[in-house]
Motif scaffolding. Structure first.
Motif, short mmCIF file in Angstrom:
data_model
loop_
_atom_site.label_atom_id
_atom_site.label_comp_id
_atom_site.label_asym_id
_atom_site.label_seq_id
_atom_site.Cartn_x
_atom_site.Cartn_y
_atom_site.Cartn_z
N VAL A 8 11.36 -10.09 -5.02
CA VAL A 8 12.38 -9.63 -4.08
C VAL A 8 12.08 -8.20 -3.66
N ALA A 9 12.02 -7.96 -2.36
CA ALA A 9 11.84 -6.61 -1.82
C ALA A 9 13.16 -6.21 -1.18
N GLU A 10 13.74 -5.16 -1.68
CA GLU A 10 15.03 -4.70 -1.19
C GLU A 10 14.84 -3.42 -0.40
N SER A 11 15.08 -3.48 0.89
CA SER A 11 14.92 -2.31 1.75
C SER A 11 16.13 -1.40 1.60
N ILE A 12 15.89 -0.14 1.21
CA ILE A 12 16.99 0.81 1.08
C ILE A 12 16.92 1.92 2.12
N GLU A 13 15.75 2.08 2.76
CA GLU A 13 15.59 3.03 3.87
C GLU A 13 14.54 2.47 4.82
N GLY A 14 14.76 2.64 6.09
CA GLY A 14 13.77 2.22 7.07
C GLY A 14 13.71 0.72 7.27
N ALA A 15 12.68 0.31 7.97
CA ALA A 15 12.50 -1.10 8.31
C ALA A 15 12.16 -1.91 7.06
N PRO A 16 12.62 -3.13 6.99
CA PRO A 16 12.27 -3.98 5.85
C PRO A 16 10.81 -4.41 5.95
N PRO A 17 10.24 -4.90 4.84
CA PRO A 17 8.87 -5.40 4.88
C PRO A 17 8.75 -6.57 5.86
N LEU A 18 7.53 -6.78 6.34
CA LEU A 18 7.25 -7.94 7.19
C LEU A 18 7.49 -9.24 6.42
N GLY A 19 7.06 -9.24 5.19
CA GLY A 19 7.10 -10.46 4.37
C GLY A 19 7.05 -10.12 2.89
N ARG A 20 6.04 -10.67 2.22
CA ARG A 20 5.88 -10.48 0.78
C ARG A 20 5.05 -9.22 0.49
N ILE A 21 5.43 -8.53 -0.56
CA ILE A 21 4.68 -7.36 -1.01
C ILE A 21 3.83 -7.77 -2.21
N VAL A 22 2.55 -7.41 -2.16
CA VAL A 22 1.64 -7.63 -3.29
C VAL A 22 0.97 -6.29 -3.57
N ILE A 23 0.87 -5.95 -4.86
CA ILE A 23 0.21 -4.71 -5.26
C ILE A 23 -0.81 -5.03 -6.34
N LEU A 24 -2.04 -4.56 -6.10
CA LEU A 24 -3.11 -4.65 -7.09
C LEU A 24 -3.41 -3.25 -7.60
N ARG A 25 -3.65 -3.12 -8.90
CA ARG A 25 -4.04 -1.84 -9.49
C ARG A 25 -5.51 -1.91 -9.87
N PHE A 26 -6.25 -0.85 -9.53
CA PHE A 26 -7.67 -0.71 -9.87
C PHE A 26 -7.87 0.56 -10.68
N PRO A 27 -8.92 0.64 -11.48
CA PRO A 27 -9.18 1.84 -12.27
C PRO A 27 -9.45 3.09 -11.43
N SER A 28 -9.95 2.90 -10.20
CA SER A 28 -10.26 4.05 -9.35
C SER A 28 -10.27 3.61 -7.89
N LEU A 29 -10.18 4.59 -7.01
CA LEU A 29 -10.26 4.32 -5.57
C LEU A 29 -11.64 3.76 -5.21
N GLU A 30 -12.67 4.25 -5.89
CA GLU A 30 -14.03 3.77 -5.64
C GLU A 30 -14.14 2.27 -5.94
N LEU A 31 -13.55 1.84 -7.08
CA LEU A 31 -13.61 0.42 -7.41
C LEU A 31 -12.76 -0.42 -6.46
N ALA A 32 -11.65 0.13 -6.00
CA ALA A 32 -10.83 -0.59 -5.03
C ALA A 32 -11.61 -0.82 -3.74
N HIS A 33 -12.29 0.22 -3.28
CA HIS A 33 -13.11 0.07 -2.07
C HIS A 33 -14.28 -0.89 -2.31
N ALA A 34 -14.88 -0.82 -3.49
CA ALA A 34 -16.00 -1.71 -3.80
C ALA A 34 -15.54 -3.17 -3.78
N TRP A 35 -14.34 -3.43 -4.30
CA TRP A 35 -13.78 -4.79 -4.23
C TRP A 35 -13.58 -5.21 -2.78
N HIS A 36 -12.90 -4.38 -2.00
CA HIS A 36 -12.58 -4.75 -0.62
C HIS A 36 -13.84 -4.97 0.21
#
Length: 98
Positions: free
Chosen positions: A43-71
């Motif tokens: 559930v995404a509850e908008s408390i300020e501004g526009a609501p999300p388009l749809g579903r929110i997904v968040i992935l955590r990576f050990p570093s920005l470098e690894l996140a970019h390497a994945w993408h």
């Protein structure tokens, strides 16, 4: 010590059947880079501004470098087209705090 990084995406799926290959394969693409899913469309509850388009997904990576390497990886790029064709999305990398 490197800072964690997060891939945050707001996804509105227009074609559930067309996005299935992406959904079925995406976890196998981020796990080798130390990625883990920490938010998956609850559930995404908008408390300020526009609501999300749809579903929110968040992935955590050990570093920005690894996140970019994945993408940028061939495995992720091979399935990305399924999501882009089947959904509207806004995606971001956000550097966290160590």
């Amino acid at each position: 010590m490197s800072q964690p990084a997060y891939f945050v995406i707001d996804v509105k799926i227009h074609n559930p059947d067309a996005i299935k290959p992406y959904q079925e394969q995406v976890a196998a693409t981020y796990k080798p880079f130390g990625g883990e899913r920490i938010v998956a469309g609850g559930v995404a509850e908008s408390i300020e501004g526009a609501p999300p388009l749809g579903r929110i997904v968040i992935l955590r990576f050990p570093s920005l470098e690894l996140a970019h390497a994945w993408h940028d990886s061939p495995a992720y790029q091979a399935i990305l087209g399924h999501r882009l064709a089947a959904a509207e999305s806004h995606a971001y990398f956000v550097e966290g705090i160590a």
